[in-house]
Motif scaffolding. Structure first.
Motif, PDB file in Angstrom:
ATOM      1  N   SER A 128       0.852  -1.183   0.000  1.00 46.47           N
ATOM      2  CA  SER A 128       0.000   0.000   0.000  1.00 46.47           C
ATOM      3  C   SER A 128       0.887   1.231   0.000  1.00 46.47           C
ATOM      4  O   SER A 128       1.737   1.404   0.874  1.00 46.47           O
ATOM      5  CB  SER A 128      -0.909   0.001   1.229  1.00 46.47           C
ATOM      6  OG  SER A 128      -1.694   1.173   1.277  1.00 46.47           O
ATOM      7  N   THR A 133      -2.161   0.882  -4.561  1.00 49.36           N
ATOM      8  CA  THR A 133      -1.646  -0.406  -4.127  1.00 49.36           C
ATOM      9  C   THR A 133      -0.968  -1.082  -5.304  1.00 49.36           C
ATOM     10  O   THR A 133      -1.335  -0.878  -6.471  1.00 49.36           O
ATOM     11  CB  THR A 133      -2.745  -1.323  -3.574  1.00 49.36           C
ATOM     12  OG1 THR A 133      -3.716  -1.561  -4.596  1.00 49.36           O
ATOM     13  CG2 THR A 133      -3.408  -0.698  -2.368  1.00 49.36           C
ATOM     14  N   THR A 197       0.894  -5.087   2.938  1.00 45.89           N
ATOM     15  CA  THR A 197      -0.403  -5.317   3.568  1.00 45.89           C
ATOM     16  C   THR A 197      -0.557  -6.793   3.906  1.00 45.89           C
ATOM     17  O   THR A 197       0.086  -7.662   3.318  1.00 45.89           O
ATOM     18  CB  THR A 197      -1.566  -4.883   2.663  1.00 45.89           C
ATOM     19  OG1 THR A 197      -1.588  -5.706   1.495  1.00 45.89           O
ATOM     20  CG2 THR A 197      -1.409  -3.426   2.243  1.00 45.89           C
TER      21      THR A 197
END
Length: 403
Positions: A128, A133, A197
């Motif tokens: 991210s 992303t 993430t």
């Protein structure tokens, strides 16, 4: 065992560091008698009800063992969901289920948050980077980067620390990873520091003729083939990467799943997916697609370039931004809009959109009506070879958007 008094993650909400926050604290533990290595890192994420990431931080465990206390600053007010994990040996190996944090402004004490062991899933690591992303998959001799619907092949560049990969023919496009953080440049544009993430709870691949699905969840692979007549379940093995393909070969079962980070289209519906998949079983090799099509939409905001075959008026800004929870918001050039989107196996549909009521010049209002009318008719989407988003109604592209 060495202990620490707290792993304070120093997290500020992503929306604005100055807004009100409330502390969320607890501790992480797992039942297995397995010691964490000194380089293990704790990762904590907070997401809102749309699935958007609102706060995240990582912290070294510095040789401490479970239970591991943590404290993180959360946005004050909305209901949130917290997930946590432990990164060991370059991958998340321990992961919690989502923990609901009710709406409010008071401090939150979660107590013990249990972790379970997990194997790497899917074909890439997701980072991210602010509003963007990116998926990064390591391939033989380099890496492959996915940003929305755009795929870039990268080659390694020597560095004093971490791993840096540069796009072939474009030295201003690169990603430099250092553990669970990274720095990203796209054609010279810099992005906020990227943070790895946590992986999803499951991963799905599917194909046709004969129809099959394979789901990874809870440390298991389950294959349903021949339109449900074949059912194979096996423990999820450690993957190996060969020639850019991540390969899961089940032990004790006639089942191999292979995944490649590459745009894939379902050969019945035309739905785009972020990865190609093949299953080997029963002496057959079956082709299909893997991952969540919504990931192609939510990777970044989109700037609309064409509406119903007409270019966007100069100096007007028309945008779309999707969230993992099935919401969309943006600017129609004059007013802002928001609402729901429904993704099915066959297509994409926009729910009736809420629109602000500001008046603008006639040309902008006409453009806005064209956009809203077009979105109301959309029945599917596609990703062009150059990464552009095509929203399609009745076989015709009615909206074209780019990053």
């Amino acid at each position: 065992m060495k202990r620490i008094t707290a792993l304070v993650l120093c997290a500020l909400p992503l929306a604005a560091a100055a807004q009100d926050t409330r502390p969320v604290s607890g501790s992480l533990a797992y039942r297995e008698r397995i010691a964490l290595p000194p380089e293990a890192r704790m990762l904590v994420e907070l997401r809102d009800d749309t699935g958007a990431l609102v706060a995240r931080r990582a912290a070294p465990t510095e040789g401490a063992q479970v239970p591991l206390p943590f404290a993180v600053a959360a946005p004050s007010g909305p209901a949130l969901s917290l997930r946590a994990g432990l990164r060991v040996g370059g991958a998340v190996r321990w992961l919690s289920l989502p923990v609901t944090i009710e709406a409010g402004t008071d401090p939150v004490t979660l107590g013990m948050v249990p972790l379970r062991g997990v194997q790497p899933m899917g074909v890439a690591t997701t980072f991210s980077c602010g509003e963007l992303t990116a998926d990064l998959g390591v391939v033989e001799g380099g890496a492959r980067l996915r940003v929305g619907g755009r795929y870039l092949d990268l080659v390694p560049e020597p560095t004093a620390s971490g791993a840096k990969y540069v796009a072939s023919g474009d030295p201003e496009t690169w990603i430099w990873t250092k553990g669970d953080a990274a720095t990203l440049r796209l054609s010279g544009t810099a992005f906020p520091e990227c943070t790895e993430t946590l992986p999803g709870e499951s991963y799905t691949a599917l194909g046709n003729e004969p129809g099959w699905t394979l789901q990874i969840a809870g440390g298991q692979m389950r294959y349903l083939g021949d339109y449900g007549e074949t059912d194979i379940t096996a423990p999820l093995p450690e993957p190996e990467t060969v020639d850019g393909v991540r390969r899961y070969a089940a032990e004790g079962a006639d089942l191999v799943l292979s995944l490649r980070l590459d745009l894939c289209h379902d050969d019945m519906t035309g739905m785009p997916y972020p990865a190609r998949a093949t299953v080997e079983t029963g002496g057959r090799r079956l082709s299909g697609c893997g991952g969540d099509p919504m990931d192609l939409l939510t990777a970044h905001p989109w700037w609309v370039a064409e509406i119903a075959g007409q270019g966007v008026i100069d100096a007007s800004t028309v945008t779309l931004a999707f969230t993992p929870g099935g919401r969309v918001a943006g600017s129609a050039g004059c007013n802002r809009f928001s609402g729901g989107v429904e993704m099915t196996g066959e297509g994409l549909h926009f729910a009736p959109l809420a629109v602000t009521m500001m008046a603008c010049p006639d040309a902008l209002m006409a453009q806005e009506r064209r956009l809203l009318d077009a979105l109301a008719r959309v029945d599917r989407f596609d990703i062009a070879p150059d990464g552009a988003l095509h929203l399609i109604a009745g076989g015709d592209t009615v909206v074209t958007a780019r990053r």
